[in-house]
Design a protein around this motif. Structure first.
Motif, PDB file in Angstrom:
ATOM      1  N   ASN A 224       6.940   3.030  11.624  1.00 15.78           N
ATOM      2  CA  ASN A 224       6.034   3.941  10.678  1.00 15.78           C
ATOM      3  C   ASN A 224       7.039   3.916   9.450  1.00 15.78           C
ATOM      4  O   ASN A 224       8.178   4.303   9.491  1.00 15.78           O
ATOM      5  N   THR A 226       6.704   6.616   6.402  1.00 15.51           N
ATOM      6  CA  THR A 226       6.259   7.840   5.431  1.00 15.51           C
ATOM      7  C   THR A 226       6.469   8.118   4.459  1.00 15.51           C
ATOM      8  O   THR A 226       7.640   7.935   3.716  1.00 15.51           O
ATOM      9  N   THR A 237       2.392  11.285   4.236  1.00 15.33           N
ATOM     10  CA  THR A 237       1.393  10.143   4.963  1.00 15.33           C
ATOM     11  C   THR A 237       2.040   9.248   5.811  1.00 15.33           C
ATOM     12  O   THR A 237       2.911   8.313   4.927  1.00 15.33           O
ATOM     13  N   HIS A 239       2.511   5.667   7.446  1.00 19.74           N
ATOM     14  CA  HIS A 239       1.814   4.290   7.352  1.00 19.74           C
ATOM     15  C   HIS A 239       2.388   3.576   8.569  1.00 19.74           C
ATOM     16  O   HIS A 239       3.463   3.228   8.807  1.00 19.74           O
ATOM     17  N   ASN A 241       3.260   0.049  10.666  1.00 18.15           N
ATOM     18  CA  ASN A 241       3.523  -1.118  10.242  1.00 18.15           C
ATOM     19  C   ASN A 241       3.749  -1.815  11.347  1.00 18.15           C
ATOM     20  O   ASN A 241       4.897  -1.743  12.123  1.00 18.15           O
ATOM     21  N   PRO A 332       4.333  -2.540   5.050  1.00 18.33           N
ATOM     22  CA  PRO A 332       3.125  -1.933   5.776  1.00 18.33           C
ATOM     23  C   PRO A 332       1.901  -2.591   4.819  1.00 18.33           C
ATOM     24  O   PRO A 332       1.678  -2.505   3.663  1.00 18.33           O
ATOM     25  N   ASP A 334      -1.296  -1.438   4.457  1.00 15.70           N
ATOM     26  CA  ASP A 334      -2.083  -0.813   3.434  1.00 15.70           C
ATOM     27  C   ASP A 334      -1.319  -0.665   2.235  1.00 15.70           C
ATOM     28  O   ASP A 334      -1.757  -0.424   1.122  1.00 15.70           O
ATOM     29  N   ILE A 335       0.173  -0.579   2.058  1.00 15.73           N
ATOM     30  CA  ILE A 335       0.719  -0.350   1.081  1.00 15.73           C
ATOM     31  C   ILE A 335       0.728  -1.852   0.112  1.00 15.73           C
ATOM     32  O   ILE A 335       0.795  -1.749  -1.153  1.00 15.73           O
ATOM     33  N   GLU A 454       5.963   7.811  -3.377  1.00 19.84           N
ATOM     34  CA  GLU A 454       4.417   7.708  -3.404  1.00 19.84           C
ATOM     35  C   GLU A 454       3.988   8.695  -4.548  1.00 19.84           C
ATOM     36  O   GLU A 454       4.497   9.675  -4.855  1.00 19.84           O
ATOM     37  N   TYR A 464       3.023   3.207  -4.868  1.00 22.07           N
ATOM     38  CA  TYR A 464       4.048   3.195  -3.542  1.00 22.07           C
ATOM     39  C   TYR A 464       5.287   2.986  -4.466  1.00 22.07           C
ATOM     40  O   TYR A 464       6.199   2.351  -3.537  1.00 22.07           O
TER      41      TYR A 464
END
Length: 828
Positions: A224, A226, A237, A239, A241, A332, A334-335, A454, A464
């Protein structure tokens, strides 16, 4: 030497030699008994000459040896050359090539190599040109020591000259397929050469690789990451991975091809055109692993708090062993999906899809030359254009958690032209006149993501990003040169010459975006720009005595020069004491002496080459990454290298088909003046005791050894070929390479590689006409773990320059483990 080759090590060598013979392996071409040592011809002074006549220390690897050991890169050649070492890393120029312990840092894109790479007479400035490979090559020649006169610019430490094959007078075709077990790798090579008529012909060669696995194991699991939103009160948040699907690295896929056209419209005129394309893709840029974690007794760590009260905290999962295992996390998803910014050629973190890691290298080369052999002179003109693209997405922290990752995209284009005339008068005096011109353009961009950066108020592609950076450099070089050769008598020759270099570099660097949370560390939107001009005259002189065709004795005075420049991949940090000075560097120069003996004995069955040298380097160009404070600095240091090398080849008259070779090199290479930045977490007691009131604290490395510079290095090898039945032959070959202890980093005092021994060996079987050959090729048969470089792991090491400092973890770059390859070759 005695510390390396003591009784215990000697027994170890003997035992492993027997193990190596059991697994021997090599690839081959036609087999034939060798009654005497074959003459090797090299172009080292503007024209092709016998290596025995050239007053330069040279190691040449011919096409047969390249094929026998399946040498597909310069790293493979280094395994058989005591004075040559290759370090490959993730960022910067990607490569450091070292000869006699002299090399430039690999971490800076703007620092060109002290060892020049020449392909078919053309100089290539960027280190990543070694990705071009050695397919369908006729020779690799390593010229040691400064070679400024005939090889353009920047050859302050030496030259690696690669010569590729031309079409011949007869039709040729070849196909080769190989499979390497450990990496689960298939590779192939094919060639066709067609003489269209007696005036011209063409040759097409291609090589490809598909690696379903690799020799590194990726141990990263689910993690993860953060992020803390600077525009929303640093709201956290997480994220997710997922663990990478690729568990074997580097998963290389490559395709390389070359077309050569050659025409001889008249007996004294030769025209040649070569075009080549290379496309190399891997699933892991810059293979490295955590090799030393001293602060927490083998547990990777991160730094918490502010100096001088920083403390180490465990970095979660991950291991710190020398075992070809690493923890490379993808980015990650989404990033990564946020894109790559305004440049459509650079999709950023999502270049390889869904946050996957990787590196891409693409290159196009076109070169042409004209060789006009007149009665009174030889005229030669060489034109070249080269464009390369390189991009990577990488996990940069060295551990198994998602912490620091980045993406980079850079391009480089190079136009060059060289004209040379060598007179051929009957009198005792002749001369060479030449002119070299080069124009280059480098573009660089990179974005870095770490520490939970972020900012939801930023453009989507910067959300990010901790910081990003852009840079460009336009360069131009004008360089005339001349040499006069005076044959004083039939035996004595004196040559003297000089090259003039005038060079400009117009550069800028900017960090257009910095996350607000890091405004106190990185400078946003400040342009650092400079136009640099350099010029120098580089002379050299050589006296040669040849009392017989089989004996050459020479002594030379040489200089070398490499212009200063600009570090395109730097970081504009608030902690840099002088921003522009910290990212520019001074010219590098060298002067010294070299002497040697080359002789052929015992009716041409024994060849001996002995050389000795002493060179002093001023302002060797280096680059340092200060991992704890994220700051780059380019700098210069003085060094001296002194030593010698002995090379012996023996083809025994009473054993047909056997050739033995050995080389032994001694080298004392150390700094004479160098105030260098301290390594991460280096304490006062460990030598970090200069400029302690500045952010970049320093250490005095005068007297410290250069990295990749063992005092003793050598190799011993053999090749044996004999008939086997009706129309068949078999061959056996082996090579042992050894090195004494050497430093792995100029900045980390106790980072060393202990002395080691490695074995390559091979066996082959085929027809005596060379129509087909089956081979088994083994490299590093005893599976020795050998490091060729280390650096501080990012975000580790604290309280540098204090009594309570704690050391950085170290990431290391190693040579490959044991590999065994099966290869089948067919020739027509």
């Amino acid at each position: 030497m005695t510390r390396l080759i003591n009784r215990t090590v000697a027994r170890r060598i003997a035992r492993r030699a027997l193990q190596g013979v059991a697994a021997l392996a090599i690839a081959g071409t036609p087999f034939a008994a060798q009654a005497a040592i074959e003459e090797v011809r090299v172009e080292a002074r503007g024209q092709e000459e016998s290596i025995r006549d050239i007053p330069v220390a040279i190691t040449a690897v011919d096409a047969k040896t390249l094929q026998q050991y399946s040498m597909q890169s310069l790293s493979d050649v280094a395994a058989h050359t005591p004075s040559l070492e290759i370090l490959r890393i993730l960022s910067g120029t990607g490569t450091s090539i070292s000869i006699r312990g002299v090399s430039s840092s690999a971490g800076s894109l703007g620092i060109e190599q002290s060892v020049s790479v020449i392909i078919d007479g053309v100089y290539f400035p960027q280190g990543r040109v070694i990705n071009e490979g050695l397919f369908d090559s006729s020779q690799v020649a390593i010229l040691k020591g400064p070679q400024a006169l005939y090889f353009g610019k920047n050859a302050t430490a030496g030259v690696v000259a690669i010569t590729t094959n031309d079409p011949g007078n007869e039709f040729e075709a070849m196909a080769r397929a190989g499979y390497e077990v450990r990496a689960d790798q298939m590779d192939g090579e094919a060639m066709i050469s067609v003489p269209v008529n007696d005036k011209w012909g063409f040759r097409i060669a291609a090589a490809g690789t598909k690696m379903w696995g690799g020799y590194f194991e990726n141990t990263a699991g689910d993690t993860n990451y953060t992020t803390l939103d600077a525009a929303n009160g640093f709201a956290a948040t997480p994220h997710f991975n997922p663990a990478p699907a690729d568990k074997k690295l580097p998963g290389e896929e490559s395709w390389k091809t070359r077309l050569t056209l050659k025409a001889t419209p008249t007996d004294n005129l030769t025209l040649r055109l070569k075009t080549s394309y290379a496309d190399v893709l891997t699933n892991a840029p810059g293979l490295f692993e955590l090799v030393s974690c001293p602060t927490l007794n083998g547990q990777p760590h991160r730094v918490s708090g502010a100096a001088p009260n920083q403390v180490p905290v465990p970095a979660g999962t991950g291991e710190c062993n020398k075992d070809w295992k690493t923890g490379f996390n993808n980015e990650p998803p989404d990033i990564a999906a946020t894109g790559g910014g305004p440049n459509p050629d650079s999709p950023g973190l999502d270049r390889f899809g869904n946050g996957q890691l990787g590196e891409m290298y693409k290159s196009f080369i076109i070169s042409g030359d004209v060789d006009w052999d007149m009665d009174w002179a030889d005229l030669k003109l060489v034109l070249n254009y080269h464009r390369q693209k390189n991009a990577w997405v990488g996990d940069n922290d060295g551990g198994a958690d998602t912490s620091v990752f980045a993406q980079e995209f850079n391009t480089f284009s190079n136009y060059s032209a060289e004209a040379r005339m060598a007179t051929k008068f009957d009198g005792p005096v002749n001369a060479v006149f030449g002119f070299y011109y080069q124009k280059t353009h480098r573009y660089f961009e990179q974005s870095v993501h770490f520490a939970g950066a972020e900012n939801s108020a930023a453009p989507a592609y910067e959300r990010y990003t901790a910081y990003d950076k852009y840079s460009e450099t336009d360069g131009e070089t004008v360089s005339p040169y001349a040499e006069v050769k005076w044959s004083i008598t039939d035996q004595w020759t004196l040559t003297g010459g000089a090259r003039y270099i005038w060079e400009t570099k117009d550069s800028y660097f900017i960090q257009p975006y910095v996350n607000p949370a890091f405004a106190g560390l990185f400078v946003e939107d400040r342009t650092l720009a400079v136009k640099q001009k350099f010029d120098d005259i580089i002379p050299e002189a050589t006296v040669t005595w040849q009392p017989s065709p089989d004996l050459t004795i020479f002594a030379a005075y040489k200089q070398g020069y490499k212009s200063g420049g600009f570090d395109n991949g730097t970081i504009d940090s608030t902690l840099n004491t002088s921003p522009l000075d910290d990212i520019t560097f001074d010219p590098e120069s060298v002067e010294g002496f070299e002497a040697g003996i080359k002789t052929l004995l015992a009716d041409g069955t024994v060849s001996i080459e002995l050389d000795a040298f002493m060179y002093k380097y001023n302002d060797l160009q280096l680059n340092f990454f200060n991992a704890p404070i994220f700051a780059y600095q380019t700098l210069n240091g003085d060094m001296r290298t002194t030593g010698g090398e002995l090379q012996v080849t023996w083809a025994p008259e009473n054993v047909d088909g056997l050739t033995l070779n050995a080389a032994l090199a001694y080298n004392d290479s150390h700094y004479t003046r160098f105030l260098a930045p301290c390594s991460g977490g280096q304490s006062i007691a460990e030598g970090c005791n200069v400029d302690l009131n500045l952010p970049l604290k320093k250490q005095d490395l005068a007297g410290a050894p250069r990295n990749l510079a063992p005092k003793w290095a050598g190799n011993m090898g053999f090749n044996y070929e004999m008939p086997f039945g009706n129309g068949f032959v078999w061959g056996l070959s082996g090579n042992m390479k050894f090195k004494s202890k050497y430093s792995l980093s100029e900045f980390i005092p106790d980072a060393t590689q202990k002395g080691y021994v490695q074995f390559d060996a091979a066996i082959r079987f085929g027809t005596d006409d060379g129509r087909w050959t089956f081979a088994v090729i083994g490299k590093n048969l005893t599976n020795e773990y050998v490091l060729v470089g280390v650096r501080d792991a990012a975000s580790t090491g604290g309280n540098t320059g204090t009594a309570n400092a704690f050391r950085s973890d170290l990431t290391g770059y190693s040579l490959p483990p044991r590999t065994v390859k099966f290869e089948l070759t067919y020739r027509y």
